[in-house]
Design a protein around this motif. Structure first.
Motif, PDB file in Angstrom:
ATOM      1  N   HIS A  31     -15.578   7.366   5.442  1.00 11.00           N
ATOM      2  CA  HIS A  31     -14.636   6.676   4.473  1.00 11.00           C
ATOM      3  C   HIS A  31     -13.882   7.421   3.676  1.00 11.00           C
ATOM      4  O   HIS A  31     -12.758   7.116   3.201  1.00 11.00           O
ATOM      5  N   ARG A  32     -14.735   8.334   2.805  1.00  8.10           N
ATOM      6  CA  ARG A  32     -14.065   8.872   1.664  1.00  8.10           C
ATOM      7  C   ARG A  32     -12.910   9.650   2.124  1.00  8.10           C
ATOM      8  O   ARG A  32     -11.983   9.777   1.407  1.00  8.10           O
ATOM      9  N   ARG A  33     -12.810  10.545   3.313  1.00  2.76           N
ATOM     10  CA  ARG A  33     -12.008  11.250   3.734  1.00  2.76           C
ATOM     11  C   ARG A  33     -10.907  10.393   4.465  1.00  2.76           C
ATOM     12  O   ARG A  33      -9.573  10.491   4.216  1.00  2.76           O
ATOM     13  N   LEU A  34     -11.300   9.461   5.367  1.00  2.52           N
ATOM     14  CA  LEU A  34     -10.426   8.768   6.237  1.00  2.52           C
ATOM     15  C   LEU A  34      -9.516   7.750   5.915  1.00  2.52           C
ATOM     16  O   LEU A  34      -8.512   7.532   5.927  1.00  2.52           O
ATOM     17  N   LEU A  35     -10.289   6.904   4.985  1.00  8.11           N
ATOM     18  CA  LEU A  35      -9.393   5.759   4.530  1.00  8.11           C
ATOM     19  C   LEU A  35      -8.336   6.139   3.521  1.00  8.11           C
ATOM     20  O   LEU A  35      -7.348   5.557   3.829  1.00  8.11           O
ATOM     21  N   PRO A  36      -8.460   7.116   2.626  1.00  8.62           N
ATOM     22  CA  PRO A  36      -7.182   7.582   2.041  1.00  8.62           C
ATOM     23  C   PRO A  36      -6.003   8.077   2.954  1.00  8.62           C
ATOM     24  O   PRO A  36      -4.889   7.584   2.685  1.00  8.62           O
ATOM     25  N   LEU A  37      -6.348   8.709   3.992  1.00  8.89           N
ATOM     26  CA  LEU A  37      -5.496   8.936   4.949  1.00  8.89           C
ATOM     27  C   LEU A  37      -4.948   7.948   5.554  1.00  8.89           C
ATOM     28  O   LEU A  37      -3.570   7.820   5.960  1.00  8.89           O
ATOM     29  N   GLY A  38      -5.635   6.878   5.884  1.00  6.89           N
ATOM     30  CA  GLY A  38      -5.195   5.439   6.536  1.00  6.89           C
ATOM     31  C   GLY A  38      -4.221   4.884   5.520  1.00  6.89           C
ATOM     32  O   GLY A  38      -3.065   4.325   5.968  1.00  6.89           O
ATOM     33  N   VAL A  39      -4.641   4.944   4.256  1.00  5.80           N
ATOM     34  CA  VAL A  39      -3.547   4.302   3.166  1.00  5.80           C
ATOM     35  C   VAL A  39      -2.375   4.845   3.408  1.00  5.80           C
ATOM     36  O   VAL A  39      -1.365   4.532   3.049  1.00  5.80           O
ATOM     37  N   ALA A  40      -2.511   6.344   3.209  1.00 10.73           N
ATOM     38  CA  ALA A  40      -1.153   7.376   3.008  1.00 10.73           C
ATOM     39  C   ALA A  40      -0.325   6.875   4.417  1.00 10.73           C
ATOM     40  O   ALA A  40       0.837   6.727   4.283  1.00 10.73           O
ATOM     41  N   PHE A  41      -0.870   6.730   5.439  1.00 12.89           N
ATOM     42  CA  PHE A  41      -0.296   6.507   6.850  1.00 12.89           C
ATOM     43  C   PHE A  41       0.271   5.037   6.621  1.00 12.89           C
ATOM     44  O   PHE A  41       1.613   5.092   6.999  1.00 12.89           O
ATOM     45  N   HIS A  42      -0.164   4.021   6.422  1.00 12.70           N
ATOM     46  CA  HIS A  42       0.350   2.841   6.026  1.00 12.70           C
ATOM     47  C   HIS A  42       1.489   2.722   5.075  1.00 12.70           C
ATOM     48  O   HIS A  42       2.286   2.033   5.241  1.00 12.70           O
ATOM     49  N   ALA A  43       1.204   3.451   4.057  1.00 10.62           N
ATOM     50  CA  ALA A  43       2.320   3.556   2.882  1.00 10.62           C
ATOM     51  C   ALA A  43       3.533   4.202   3.551  1.00 10.62           C
ATOM     52  O   ALA A  43       4.697   3.631   3.267  1.00 10.62           O
ATOM     53  N   GLY A  44       3.397   5.053   4.108  1.00 12.94           N
ATOM     54  CA  GLY A  44       4.409   5.867   4.931  1.00 12.94           C
ATOM     55  C   GLY A  44       5.308   4.853   5.961  1.00 12.94           C
ATOM     56  O   GLY A  44       6.351   4.790   5.775  1.00 12.94           O
ATOM     57  N   LEU A  45       4.550   4.020   6.695  1.00 12.04           N
ATOM     58  CA  LEU A  45       4.939   3.265   7.574  1.00 12.04           C
ATOM     59  C   LEU A  45       5.780   2.074   6.900  1.00 12.04           C
ATOM     60  O   LEU A  45       6.909   1.939   7.192  1.00 12.04           O
ATOM     61  N   TYR A  46       5.335   1.630   5.581  1.00 11.05           N
ATOM     62  CA  TYR A  46       5.982   0.668   4.884  1.00 11.05           C
ATOM     63  C   TYR A  46       7.146   1.052   4.404  1.00 11.05           C
ATOM     64  O   TYR A  46       8.171   0.319   4.243  1.00 11.05           O
ATOM     65  N   VAL A  47       7.396   2.427   4.079  1.00 13.98           N
ATOM     66  CA  VAL A  47       8.517   2.786   3.353  1.00 13.98           C
ATOM     67  C   VAL A  47       9.549   3.130   4.392  1.00 13.98           C
ATOM     68  O   VAL A  47      10.648   2.904   4.149  1.00 13.98           O
ATOM     69  N   LEU A  48       9.028   3.509   5.471  1.00 11.34           N
ATOM     70  CA  LEU A  48      10.015   4.037   6.609  1.00 11.34           C
ATOM     71  C   LEU A  48      10.592   2.913   7.590  1.00 11.34           C
ATOM     72  O   LEU A  48      11.576   3.288   8.070  1.00 11.34           O
TER      73      LEU A  48
END
Lengths: 285, 155
Positions: free
Chosen positions: A232-249
């Motif tokens: 979780h510590r490494r993967l979930l921040p990546l997931g959050v960044a991924f979804h933030a990117g999707l949300y913006v794009l």
């Protein structure tokens, strides 16, 4: 022979213990609050009384706002969340799928509906709610210990299953040459941004193919990783960044926010409880 | 069996049944290719952009040399953002032919060529490589496979 017989039994016992485990109700409460806000963001404008055509639609609108409002503040929470789930499922299946209102049955609508139904399976009113405040007052009056903010984690386990299934099938869908080669991402960029002026060429192809493979790897990683606390510590921040990117794009509506909200279901409840207690020490009083 | 044990087992059964439903439901559409509005797949942005044509136009002179043209300027709409969608985003070969037809009208009797690709689910497929004068009737040819959405979106 004996060992062979005992092994599957132990696995079943472990599954039963895991599925039936109890823990902090703080993550469920946070999800409940987030879902109420997301339901308003997605369906609120469509459900205002002015759009209601006839008594059943008006009743559905009234039910929607009453249930989600109570869900947000946490008053009569179990009943409110169950009602919200029933209303949203009616909107999705009866009006959307059966009634032909297809603008209500997109992926993000299903995810919201599913998360609300699963939230109704949790004791999400035992924390961060008016119900909690009333329970504390009652305990004070009767001079009994404050009720514990604990409950079955089944709903959270199922939300994690929903998260995992979304990532798994989304990744499987992308495992085709058109996507992995980068062309599908280029086409999506063309559709939303560049139109017929998309600058096709080697650099774009390399960038798109790299992004495509990364996305698929991340989705497969998240499909497995949401079940593995150590990741979780490494993967979930990546997931959050991924979804933030999707949300913006891209026009993903409430999809990104719902997925990130559901991460709270995957994280160890005690850890979420500790963070909330640290950030808002008086939140459960 | 105690009440606690019975409750634990019931929760485990609910978990297995609902989780199985959540994991297996998308297979109905994504594996078996069946369609139902009641069943959710997770094919996100699956058909977005399919049919989009990316093209560059050029006018071929009598000596065979080609001079690239800006379709926005040639159509009297130099501001891309203000141009109509059918000029900005050509959809299918019909979209390309429509823009070419307008260019032919504006430019007069020219030999208009295009280098164009069309978006399919399998990738980009060449549509024109400058082999035809688009101001002349095009010879009939079969449509490009996969250049139309498969109809996986719920409508």
């Amino acid at each position: 022979m004996k060992t062979g017989d005992a092994q599957p039994l132990r696995a079943i016992d472990r599954l039963v213990a895991w599925a039936a485990a109890e823990g902090s109700t703080v993550p469920m409460a946070l999800i409940r609050i987030g879902l109420a806000l997301l339901l308003w963001a997605r369906w609120g404008a469509d459900m205002v009384f002015v759009h209601a055509t006839g008594a059943p639609a008006l009743a559905l609108s009234a039910g929607f706002f009453a249930a989600t409002g109570l869900m947000l503040v946490g008053l009569w929470t179990r009943a409110a969340t169950a009602t919200a789930a029933l209303v949203v499922a009616t909107m999705y299946f009866a009006l959307g799928a059966a009634g032909g209102r297809t603008e209500w049955i997109h992926h993000h609508h299903f995810l919201l509906m599913s998360a609300t139904v699963l939230c109704a399976l949790t004791p999400c009113g035992r924390s961060l709610s008016v119900d909690r405040r009333r329970a504390l007052r009652r305990a004070q009056r009767c001079r009994t210990p404050a009720p514990a903010e604990r409950g079955p984690l089944l709903g959270l386990r199922l939300m994690t299953a929903q998260l995992s299934a979304v990532y798994l099938w989304s990744a499987i869908d992308k495992c085709e040459p058109g996507f992995l080669g980068g062309a599908r991402l280029e086409q999506i960029a063309g559709f939303y941004y560049f139109g017929s002026d998309l600058p096709l060429g080697t650099a774009l192809t390399i960038a798109s193919a790299t992004a495509a493979v990364t996305v698929v790897a991340l989705e497969f990683g998240l499909a497995i990783g949401v079940w593995r606390p150590r990741w979780h510590r490494r993967l979930l921040p990546l997931g959050v960044a991924f979804h933030a990117g999707l949300y913006v794009l891209l026009p993903v509506a409430t999809f990104s926010a719902t997925m990130v909200l559901l991460y709270l279901a995957a994280i160890e409840p005690a850890a979420v409880h500790r963070v909330v207690a640290r950030l808002a020490p008086g939140a459960d009083e | 069996m105690t009440t606690t044990a019975r409750r634990a087992r019931a929760r485990a059964i609910v978990f297995v049944v609902v989780a199985a439903l959540l994991f297996l439901m998308p297979a109905y559409r994504q594996v078996f290719g069946l369609r139902s509005r009641f069943v959710r797949d997770w094919e996100l942005f699956n058909e977005v952009g399919v049919g989009l044509v990316v093209a560059e136009f050029a006018v071929r002179g009598a000596d065979g040399r080609e001079a690239a043209i800006d379709r926005y300027a040639a159509l009297g709409r130099p501001d891309r953002a203000a141009a109509p969608r059918w000029v900005r985003s050509m959809q299918g070969e019909a979209g390309l032919v429509r823009v070419a037809g307008e260019l032919c009208k504006r430019l007069g009797p020219v030999d208009l060529r295009a280098r164009a690709s069309i978006a399919t689910m399998a990738g980009w497929v060449p549509l024109h490589a400058g082999e035809h004068d688009l101001c002349q009737p095009l010879p009939p040819r079969p449509p490009v496979a996969g250049a139309r959405p498969r109809g996986h979106e719920d409508r």
